[in-house]
Design a protein around this motif. Structure first.
Motif, PDB file in Angstrom:
ATOM      1  N   ASP A   1     -38.362  -3.026   1.352  1.00 57.08           N
ATOM      2  CA  ASP A   1     -39.150  -2.542   0.225  1.00 57.08           C
ATOM      3  C   ASP A   1     -38.728  -1.148  -0.201  1.00 57.08           C
TER       4      ASP A   1
ATOM      5  N   HIS B   1     -39.844  -0.307   9.358  1.00 51.51           N
ATOM      6  CA  HIS B   1     -38.828  -1.350   9.476  1.00 51.51           C
ATOM      7  C   HIS B   1     -38.226  -1.447  10.879  1.00 51.51           C
TER       8      HIS B   1
ATOM      9  N   THR C   1     -37.105  -1.021  -6.504  1.00 55.37           N
ATOM     10  CA  THR C   1     -38.165  -1.630  -5.686  1.00 55.37           C
ATOM     11  C   THR C   1     -38.922  -2.728  -6.428  1.00 55.37           C
TER      12      THR C   1
ATOM     13  N   LEU D   1     -39.487  -7.708   1.752  1.00 49.89           N
ATOM     14  CA  LEU D   1     -40.730  -7.058   2.144  1.00 49.89           C
ATOM     15  C   LEU D   1     -41.438  -6.618   0.868  1.00 49.89           C
ATOM     16  N   SER D   2     -42.690  -7.033   0.736  1.00 44.64           N
ATOM     17  CA  SER D   2     -43.452  -6.675  -0.448  1.00 44.64           C
ATOM     18  C   SER D   2     -44.896  -6.408  -0.025  1.00 44.64           C
ATOM     19  N   TYR D   3     -45.817  -6.439  -0.984  1.00 49.01           N
ATOM     20  CA  TYR D   3     -47.202  -6.047  -0.739  1.00 49.01           C
ATOM     21  C   TYR D   3     -48.135  -7.188  -1.127  1.00 49.01           C
TER      22      TYR D   3
ATOM     23  N   SER E   1     -46.165 -15.260   0.715  1.00 49.59           N
ATOM     24  CA  SER E   1     -46.060 -14.479   1.944  1.00 49.59           C
ATOM     25  C   SER E   1     -45.949 -15.432   3.124  1.00 49.59           C
TER      26      SER E   1
ATOM     27  N   GLU F   1     -50.909  -4.213   3.589  1.00 48.04           N
ATOM     28  CA  GLU F   1     -50.012  -3.308   2.861  1.00 48.04           C
ATOM     29  C   GLU F   1     -48.615  -3.900   2.711  1.00 48.04           C
ATOM     30  N   LEU F   2     -48.115  -4.524   3.772  1.00 47.21           N
ATOM     31  CA  LEU F   2     -46.749  -5.043   3.737  1.00 47.21           C
ATOM     32  C   LEU F   2     -46.741  -6.480   4.244  1.00 47.21           C
TER      33      LEU F   2
END
Length: 357
Positions: free
Chosen positions: A65, A72, A99, A115-117, A133, A245-246
């Motif tokens: 991200d 990470h 991003t 990787l995202s939110y 996800s 959050e992630l």
């Protein structure tokens, strides 16, 4: 010579020719092929059977991200310690050029994972971007409302007439407006200013009384190191749902085509996170060895960051990456209420459970 004489010589000529060819064949073989005994041959056969070639591993790509940092660590540990290899995977780790591109690249099949939110997954699905996800990485918000501890903002309603800097993202505007409303204030009375990526200087210089979009494990730590005593206000305490959050993200088509590989990826990063939790100092050393030259890491900041992150990533008695329908439902309902996604977006379509137990 008559025909009878010719016929009598044919057998002799044929025998001589066969002997000559046989001799050449034997000579060439002994010249070009090394002699090996049966034991050596058995060893080579056994080795080839038990040690698959590296190119036999399934290739996967993941886009971070942001530049490599403490959050990470579990990925780099899984790579360095061979947990990906143990799962038969060859993983390529990429940094995003922008991003905002990672989910589109995943949906287009250009990369396998990103990787995202959690809110971003639902927002993407509202734009018909088919991503889901597959695991929760950070289970609680890292973005807090940040103010100077000795300032005049102690709760969101104190932002009446004050300036709030934010980083261009409608989600963050919705978060701060919700917080002010929940605290009994009027969000229309704040002065919301888009400061882009200049969150730290906007607060440090006094341009903003508070910032929304700064992370407690990054911007807050940098500001504190620069001598600013900071106060952080958790959005969950003021009406914003407790979101992930992630999250690890894949496309619907990718999940269908590579479900087994993605499941093995999750198993490998579970091992990676276990190592990070048990050996944080060693894990950070692995991370620091992979820092991006354009974004060098501060070991002191990253050490403090990891100490903040681990309790927000791990859940006692539960596997790393676990997701709950309740969380997805709550975030979805809030985003619909904020007019950020249409009612048609369904929580159950936004995630899938792939982690091992």
């Amino acid at each position: 010579m008559n025909n009878k004489g010719i016929h009598s010589l044919l057998p002799i000529m044929l025998i001589s020719l066969l002997l000559f060819v046989s001799g050449c064949s034997t000579t060439n073989t002994s010249k070009n092929t090394p002699t090996t005994d049966s034991a050596t041959h058995a060893q080579q056969t056994d080795k080839s059977a038990t040690e698959p070639a590296s190119d036999a591993k399934d290739k996967l790509s993941i886009m971070l991200d942001w530049y490599p940092n403490a959050v990470h660590s579990f990925i780099y540990v899984a790579q360095e310690k061979g947990y990906f290899a143990d799962q038969g995977l060859d993983v390529e780790i990429q940094m995003p050029a922008d991003t905002n591109d990672s989910l589109k690249l995943v949906a287009a099949g250009k990369i396998d994972l990103a990787l995202s939110y959690q809110p971003q997954i639902l927002l993407a699905r509202g734009e018909n971007i088919p991503v889901r996800s597959i695991a929760a990485v950070v289970r609680h918000p890292l973005v807090h409302l940040l103010t100077e501890a000795n300032g005049n903002v102690s709760s969101p309603k104190d932002l009446d007439g004050k300036t709030v800097g934010y980083s261009s993202i409608p989600l963050y505007e919705a978060m701060v407006r919700t917080m002010i409303s929940e605290d009994g204030g009027n969000p229309d009375n704040m002065n919301l200013v888009d400061v882009g990526f200049d969150l730290i200087p906007s607060l440090a210089s006094g341009q903003a009384d508070a910032i929304m979009g700064g992370f407690i494990n990054h911007e807050q730590l940098i500001l504190e190191k620069e001598g600013h005593a900071m106060s952080s206000i958790n959005p969950v305490d003021y009406g914003v749902p407790d979101y992930y959050e992630l999250v690890l993200t894949a496309s619907e088509a990718g999940i269908e085509a590579k479900k087994d590989q993605l499941t093995r990826f999750v198993k490998a990063v579970q091992e990676g996170q276990k190592y990070v939790t048990e050996h944080p100092e060693e894990a950070l050393n692995i991370l620091l060895a992979h820092e991006n030259e354009t974004s060098p890491l501060d070991p002191e900041i990253e050490t403090k960051s990891l100490a903040i992150l681990l309790p927000l990533m791990n859940e006692e008695g539960q596997p790393f990456g676990r997701q709950e329908m309740e969380s997805w439902e709550n975030v979805r309902a809030w985003l619909v209420e904020q007019d950020l996604i249409p009612e048609s977006v369904k929580a159950e379509d936004a995630f899938i459970t792939l982690q091992g137990e």
